[in-house]
Design a protein around this motif. Structure first.
Motif, PDB file in Angstrom:
ATOM      1  N   ALA A 192       1.117  -0.549  -0.777  1.00  0.00           N
ATOM      2  CA  ALA A 192      -0.125   0.049  -1.264  1.00  0.00           C
ATOM      3  C   ALA A 192       0.168   1.080  -2.343  1.00  0.00           C
ATOM      4  O   ALA A 192      -0.522   1.161  -3.370  1.00  0.00           O
ATOM      5  CB  ALA A 192      -0.894   0.686  -0.112  1.00  0.00           C
ATOM      6  N   ARG A 208      -2.616   2.216  -5.260  1.00  0.00           N
ATOM      7  CA  ARG A 208      -3.804   2.457  -4.449  1.00  0.00           C
ATOM      8  C   ARG A 208      -3.741   3.809  -3.752  1.00  0.00           C
ATOM      9  O   ARG A 208      -4.586   4.128  -2.940  1.00  0.00           O
ATOM     10  CB  ARG A 208      -3.964   1.340  -3.417  1.00  0.00           C
ATOM     11  CG  ARG A 208      -4.418   0.007  -3.983  1.00  0.00           C
ATOM     12  CD  ARG A 208      -5.842   0.059  -4.506  1.00  0.00           C
ATOM     13  NE  ARG A 208      -6.776   0.453  -3.468  1.00  0.00           N
ATOM     14  CZ  ARG A 208      -7.344  -0.390  -2.610  1.00  0.00           C
ATOM     15  NH1 ARG A 208      -7.067  -1.678  -2.689  1.00  0.00           N
ATOM     16  NH2 ARG A 208      -8.189   0.050  -1.696  1.00  0.00           N
ATOM     17  N   LYS A 248      -6.155   8.520  -0.587  1.00  0.00           N
ATOM     18  CA  LYS A 248      -7.033   7.364  -0.712  1.00  0.00           C
ATOM     19  C   LYS A 248      -6.815   6.333   0.395  1.00  0.00           C
ATOM     20  O   LYS A 248      -7.702   5.538   0.689  1.00  0.00           O
ATOM     21  CB  LYS A 248      -6.812   6.680  -2.071  1.00  0.00           C
ATOM     22  CG  LYS A 248      -7.104   7.577  -3.267  1.00  0.00           C
ATOM     23  CD  LYS A 248      -8.555   8.047  -3.274  1.00  0.00           C
ATOM     24  CE  LYS A 248      -8.857   8.899  -4.491  1.00  0.00           C
ATOM     25  NZ  LYS A 248     -10.247   9.424  -4.465  1.00  0.00           N
ATOM     26  N   SER A 300      -6.005  -5.512   1.500  1.00  0.00           N
ATOM     27  CA  SER A 300      -6.784  -4.807   0.469  1.00  0.00           C
ATOM     28  C   SER A 300      -8.119  -5.498   0.232  1.00  0.00           C
ATOM     29  O   SER A 300      -9.155  -4.836   0.058  1.00  0.00           O
ATOM     30  CB  SER A 300      -5.972  -4.747  -0.835  1.00  0.00           C
ATOM     31  OG  SER A 300      -6.708  -4.086  -1.848  1.00  0.00           O
ATOM     32  N   LYS A 347     -12.052  -3.915   0.754  1.00  0.00           N
ATOM     33  CA  LYS A 347     -13.125  -3.924  -0.239  1.00  0.00           C
ATOM     34  C   LYS A 347     -14.447  -4.357   0.361  1.00  0.00           C
ATOM     35  O   LYS A 347     -15.507  -4.081  -0.205  1.00  0.00           O
ATOM     36  CB  LYS A 347     -12.745  -4.850  -1.401  1.00  0.00           C
ATOM     37  CG  LYS A 347     -11.573  -4.344  -2.233  1.00  0.00           C
ATOM     38  CD  LYS A 347     -11.184  -5.322  -3.317  1.00  0.00           C
ATOM     39  CE  LYS A 347     -10.003  -4.810  -4.119  1.00  0.00           C
ATOM     40  NZ  LYS A 347      -9.564  -5.776  -5.146  1.00  0.00           N
TER      41      LYS A 347
END
Length: 211
Positions: A27, A32, A82, A203, A207
């Motif tokens: 990640a 990210r 994040k 990922s 979303k």
């Protein structure tokens, strides 16, 4: 906005800590981050891995009490993180439930064996209690083994099964001993490719989460 990925399975020895570290690295490599790892397992495998790590691309946050985890995650979000990846212990139902309650996605690593498949129901119940749909990942699979296909079919009854299979290879264990990942040992290896594809899938599921 911070997303929380929990690695959970009430059965031990399924590779939660290994995948926690590898997903966190991937990640971060995929831009990210900032990424933080939390470890709620008394065995502290993820904490030990992070302490042995030389690279400073991933942060670590100690969890003193899971009852305060939700507040701690809000503080980490306010600090600019994040993504949070949380490793969990086996069998400690109350502890795992408290962590799963904070999850956006729950990844359940499962080895393709009859004993492992029989045990997933307990972890699925924790996800149902939290209103989070489980995401299964076949981990430690033998190459071209028929039981892997059978495991995918059996798990699909409970929830989504990642199309990426993580195969049994020694480089996963080798990389974890000194705080690295297979991506950092050899970015062109099959193991690194599997981890990259696994993160792409996780990922994509993040979303779909409505925050």
């Amino acid at each position: 906005m911070m997303y929380v990925v929990v690695l959970a399975n009430q059965k031990g020895g399924v590779g939660k800590s290994t995948l926690t570290g590898h997903l966190a690295v991937e990640a971060s490599r995929s831009s990210r981050g900032p990424v933080v790892v939390l470890d709620t397992d008394p065995q502290a495998s993820s904490a030990d891995w992070w302490n042995a790590r030389e690279a400073q691309d991933i942060a670590f946050a100690a969890v003193e009490d899971v009852t305060g985890l939700a507040a701690q995650l809000k503080e980490l979000e306010a600090a600019g993180f994040k993504l949070a990846f949380i490793d969990t212990p086996p069998q400690a139902t109350d502890t795992i439930q408290a962590v799963v309650d904070c999850a956006d996605v729950v990844v359940i690593p499962t080895r393709p064996s009859p004993h492992d498949l029989r045990s997933v129901g307990r972890t699925v119940e924790l996800c149902e209690n939290a209103g989070v749909r489980p995401l299964f990942v076949i981990n430690g699979a033998a190459q071209r083994a028929k039981i892997t296909t059978e495991a995918v079919m059996a798990l699909s009854v409970y929830g989504a099964v990642c199309p990426v299979i993580i195969h049994q290879r020694t480089d996963f264990a080798s990389s974890m001993t000194d705080g690295r990942s297979v991506q950092e040992l050899d970015a062109e290896s099959r193991s690194a490719g599997e981890v990259s594809n696994l993160w792409d899938y996780v990922s994509s599921q993040l979303k779909r989460v409505k925050k």
